[in-house]
Design a protein around this motif. Structure first.
Motif, PDB file in Angstrom:
ATOM      1  N   LYS A  74       0.848  -1.196   0.000  1.00  0.00           N
ATOM      2  CA  LYS A  74       0.000   0.000   0.000  1.00  0.00           C
ATOM      3  C   LYS A  74       0.881   1.242   0.000  1.00  0.00           C
ATOM      4  O   LYS A  74       2.019   1.223   0.472  1.00  0.00           O
ATOM      5  CB  LYS A  74      -0.914   0.015   1.221  1.00  0.00           C
ATOM      6  CG  LYS A  74      -0.184   0.112   2.551  1.00  0.00           C
ATOM      7  CD  LYS A  74      -1.170   0.191   3.706  1.00  0.00           C
ATOM      8  CE  LYS A  74      -0.437   0.362   5.032  1.00  0.00           C
ATOM      9  NZ  LYS A  74      -1.376   0.495   6.167  1.00  0.00           N
ATOM     10  N   PHE A  75       0.334   2.315  -0.565  1.00  0.00           N
ATOM     11  CA  PHE A  75       1.132   3.533  -0.643  1.00  0.00           C
ATOM     12  C   PHE A  75       1.235   4.177   0.736  1.00  0.00           C
ATOM     13  O   PHE A  75       0.236   4.348   1.426  1.00  0.00           O
ATOM     14  CB  PHE A  75       0.501   4.520  -1.629  1.00  0.00           C
ATOM     15  CG  PHE A  75       1.376   5.710  -1.891  1.00  0.00           C
ATOM     16  CD1 PHE A  75       2.429   5.612  -2.788  1.00  0.00           C
ATOM     17  CD2 PHE A  75       1.165   6.907  -1.233  1.00  0.00           C
ATOM     18  CE1 PHE A  75       3.246   6.698  -3.026  1.00  0.00           C
ATOM     19  CE2 PHE A  75       1.974   7.997  -1.464  1.00  0.00           C
ATOM     20  CZ  PHE A  75       3.026   7.886  -2.359  1.00  0.00           C
ATOM     21  N   ARG A  77       1.488   6.832   3.741  1.00  0.00           N
ATOM     22  CA  ARG A  77       0.999   8.177   4.021  1.00  0.00           C
ATOM     23  C   ARG A  77       1.715   8.814   5.204  1.00  0.00           C
ATOM     24  O   ARG A  77       1.600  10.008   5.438  1.00  0.00           O
ATOM     25  CB  ARG A  77      -0.511   8.148   4.307  1.00  0.00           C
ATOM     26  CG  ARG A  77      -1.347   7.774   3.082  1.00  0.00           C
ATOM     27  CD  ARG A  77      -1.182   8.795   1.984  1.00  0.00           C
ATOM     28  NE  ARG A  77      -1.900   8.427   0.768  1.00  0.00           N
ATOM     29  CZ  ARG A  77      -1.807   9.085  -0.377  1.00  0.00           C
ATOM     30  NH1 ARG A  77      -1.014  10.133  -0.469  1.00  0.00           N
ATOM     31  NH2 ARG A  77      -2.478   8.691  -1.438  1.00  0.00           N
ATOM     32  N   TYR A 104       8.417   0.613  -9.600  1.00  0.00           N
ATOM     33  CA  TYR A 104       8.722   1.850  -8.879  1.00  0.00           C
ATOM     34  C   TYR A 104       8.665   3.052  -9.821  1.00  0.00           C
ATOM     35  O   TYR A 104       8.034   4.068  -9.518  1.00  0.00           O
ATOM     36  CB  TYR A 104      10.098   1.739  -8.228  1.00  0.00           C
ATOM     37  CG  TYR A 104      10.579   3.007  -7.575  1.00  0.00           C
ATOM     38  CD1 TYR A 104      10.267   3.299  -6.254  1.00  0.00           C
ATOM     39  CD2 TYR A 104      11.351   3.931  -8.291  1.00  0.00           C
ATOM     40  CE1 TYR A 104      10.708   4.479  -5.656  1.00  0.00           C
ATOM     41  CE2 TYR A 104      11.783   5.105  -7.704  1.00  0.00           C
ATOM     42  CZ  TYR A 104      11.471   5.372  -6.395  1.00  0.00           C
ATOM     43  OH  TYR A 104      11.903   6.540  -5.804  1.00  0.00           O
ATOM     44  N   THR A 107       5.088   3.874 -11.020  1.00  0.00           N
ATOM     45  CA  THR A 107       4.295   4.519  -9.972  1.00  0.00           C
ATOM     46  C   THR A 107       4.701   5.976  -9.795  1.00  0.00           C
ATOM     47  O   THR A 107       3.849   6.875  -9.702  1.00  0.00           O
ATOM     48  CB  THR A 107       4.455   3.770  -8.644  1.00  0.00           C
ATOM     49  OG1 THR A 107       4.096   2.398  -8.818  1.00  0.00           O
ATOM     50  CG2 THR A 107       3.581   4.383  -7.562  1.00  0.00           C
ATOM     51  N   TYR A 108       6.000   6.221  -9.760  1.00  0.00           N
ATOM     52  CA  TYR A 108       6.510   7.585  -9.560  1.00  0.00           C
ATOM     53  C   TYR A 108       6.075   8.498 -10.710  1.00  0.00           C
ATOM     54  O   TYR A 108       5.575   9.610 -10.485  1.00  0.00           O
ATOM     55  CB  TYR A 108       8.041   7.549  -9.464  1.00  0.00           C
ATOM     56  CG  TYR A 108       8.660   8.753  -8.797  1.00  0.00           C
ATOM     57  CD1 TYR A 108       8.508  10.039  -9.326  1.00  0.00           C
ATOM     58  CD2 TYR A 108       9.423   8.623  -7.629  1.00  0.00           C
ATOM     59  CE1 TYR A 108       9.087  11.141  -8.723  1.00  0.00           C
ATOM     60  CE2 TYR A 108       9.998   9.722  -7.016  1.00  0.00           C
ATOM     61  CZ  TYR A 108       9.830  10.980  -7.571  1.00  0.00           C
ATOM     62  OH  TYR A 108      10.403  12.078  -6.964  1.00  0.00           O
ATOM     63  N   MET A 111       2.325   9.279 -10.624  1.00  0.00           N
ATOM     64  CA  MET A 111       1.983  10.264  -9.602  1.00  0.00           C
ATOM     65  C   MET A 111       2.407  11.667 -10.017  1.00  0.00           C
ATOM     66  O   MET A 111       1.671  12.634  -9.816  1.00  0.00           O
ATOM     67  CB  MET A 111       2.649   9.881  -8.275  1.00  0.00           C
ATOM     68  CG  MET A 111       2.135   8.595  -7.674  1.00  0.00           C
ATOM     69  SD  MET A 111       3.042   8.116  -6.191  1.00  0.00           S
ATOM     70  CE  MET A 111       2.637   9.473  -5.100  1.00  0.00           C
ATOM     71  N   THR A 119       5.041  11.999  -3.713  1.00  0.00           N
ATOM     72  CA  THR A 119       6.289  11.576  -4.358  1.00  0.00           C
ATOM     73  C   THR A 119       7.486  11.714  -3.424  1.00  0.00           C
ATOM     74  O   THR A 119       8.512  11.065  -3.638  1.00  0.00           O
ATOM     75  CB  THR A 119       6.554  12.396  -5.635  1.00  0.00           C
ATOM     76  OG1 THR A 119       6.475  13.792  -5.332  1.00  0.00           O
ATOM     77  CG2 THR A 119       5.542  12.056  -6.716  1.00  0.00           C
ATOM     78  N   MET A 122       8.265   8.427  -2.143  1.00  0.00           N
ATOM     79  CA  MET A 122       8.951   7.620  -3.149  1.00  0.00           C
ATOM     80  C   MET A 122      10.436   7.962  -3.191  1.00  0.00           C
ATOM     81  O   MET A 122      11.288   7.081  -3.378  1.00  0.00           O
ATOM     82  CB  MET A 122       8.311   7.842  -4.515  1.00  0.00           C
ATOM     83  CG  MET A 122       6.843   7.484  -4.592  1.00  0.00           C
ATOM     84  SD  MET A 122       6.536   5.709  -4.421  1.00  0.00           S
ATOM     85  CE  MET A 122       7.197   5.100  -5.971  1.00  0.00           C
TER      86      MET A 122
END
Length: 276
Positions: A74-75, A77, A104, A107-108, A111, A119, A122
């Protein structure tokens, strides 16, 4: 008697037109225009189409990756979430480095293209997993690719959005760009190095104020290095980081503005010679 009546009718129409124009410029009408959704139907369809293409590609990459504990992917937070994700992904990145880097990067860039916040997590993750050199390369590469995608997306549909969200800031930016056309690269480097304007706004507004892509691209590649280095280096000591605010303390901000001022120096000197 027909002629006077015609004159009266025409005069009445003229008065009616004046009233319509007056009402169109009234504060209530202006407020209605400001509250209206900024995109036309085809612009919204184009934005949705680009988003769906990126999303589909991201989902395909995710589904083709080796079997893993998806519930842990999961991302993050919070910094606590990021530490847990880093512990899980460290082994995964060692076993499947190519597919992990592909996921990776996708996803970056996704976003960054669609202005999704987060980011910075990330970037910290890149430092924690890959170290300074490889992590810095990954962050600068992905941030530049995502910013470039955002630039072209804004060129397609960005003008009404930026005018809707930041009308005053856009006018200020346009005026500053007009004054610095001859040394535009130096000014763009200054903006990228320092937190004078948010990177999100720069990505969206640059094509609108006619900043050439080659200047935008080069300024992004070079200008993001100092801040990316700070973030990636902080990711190595992720366990010691207590808050995201610790990344940019007063000393760090002074250093960034010092670097930015050096980059802006040729523009300042040229303007001084012109005034003399």
């Amino acid at each position: 008697m027909a002629a006077p009546r015609s004159v009266v009718v025409e005069a009445g129409c003229w008065v009616l037109d004046r009233d319509v124009e007056k009402n169109a410029d009234s504060p209530s009408e202006k407020k209605l225009k400001a509250d209206r959704f900024p995109l036309s139907r085809w612009e919204f369809a184009a934005a949705l189409g680009v988003f769906l293409v990126f999303s589909t590609g991201l989902v395909c990459i995710y589904l083709t990756m080796p079997t893993a504990e998806y519930e842990l992917l999961k991302f993050p937070r919070t910094l606590s979430d990021l530490r847990s994700l880093k512990d899980h992904l460290a082994i995964y990145a060692q076993l499947h480095p190519a597919k992990f880097i592909l996921g990776y990067c996708s996803t970056y860039i996704f976003m960054q293209t669609f202005m999704i916040p987060g980011t910075i997590f990330m970037s910290l993750l890149a430092g924690a997993l890959f170290g300074v050199v490889r992590g810095l390369f990954l962050v600068v590469f992905n941030a530049t690719a995502g910013a470039s995608s955002c630039y072209f997306l804004s060129k397609l549909i960005g003008r009404p959005i930026v005018n809707w969200l930041w009308p005053e800031k856009l006018r200020y930016f346009q005026a500053e760009i007009a004054k610095r056309r001859e040394k535009l690269l130096n000014y763009m480097l200054f903006l990228r190095v320092t937190p004078t304007l948010p990177n999100l706004f720069i990505n969206l507004a640059s094509p609108i104020v006619d900043i050439p892509f080659h200047i935008f691209f080069f300024a992004t590649v070079v200008g993001l290095i100092p801040a990316s280095y700070i973030t990636v280096r902080a990711g190595i000591a992720l366990g010691e980081l207590k808050s995201l605010k610790d990344l940019y303390d007063l000393k760090t901000l002074v250093l960034l503005f010092l670097i930015g001022s050096i980059l802006l120096l040729p523009t300042i000197l040229k303007r001084k010679r012109v005034y003399e």
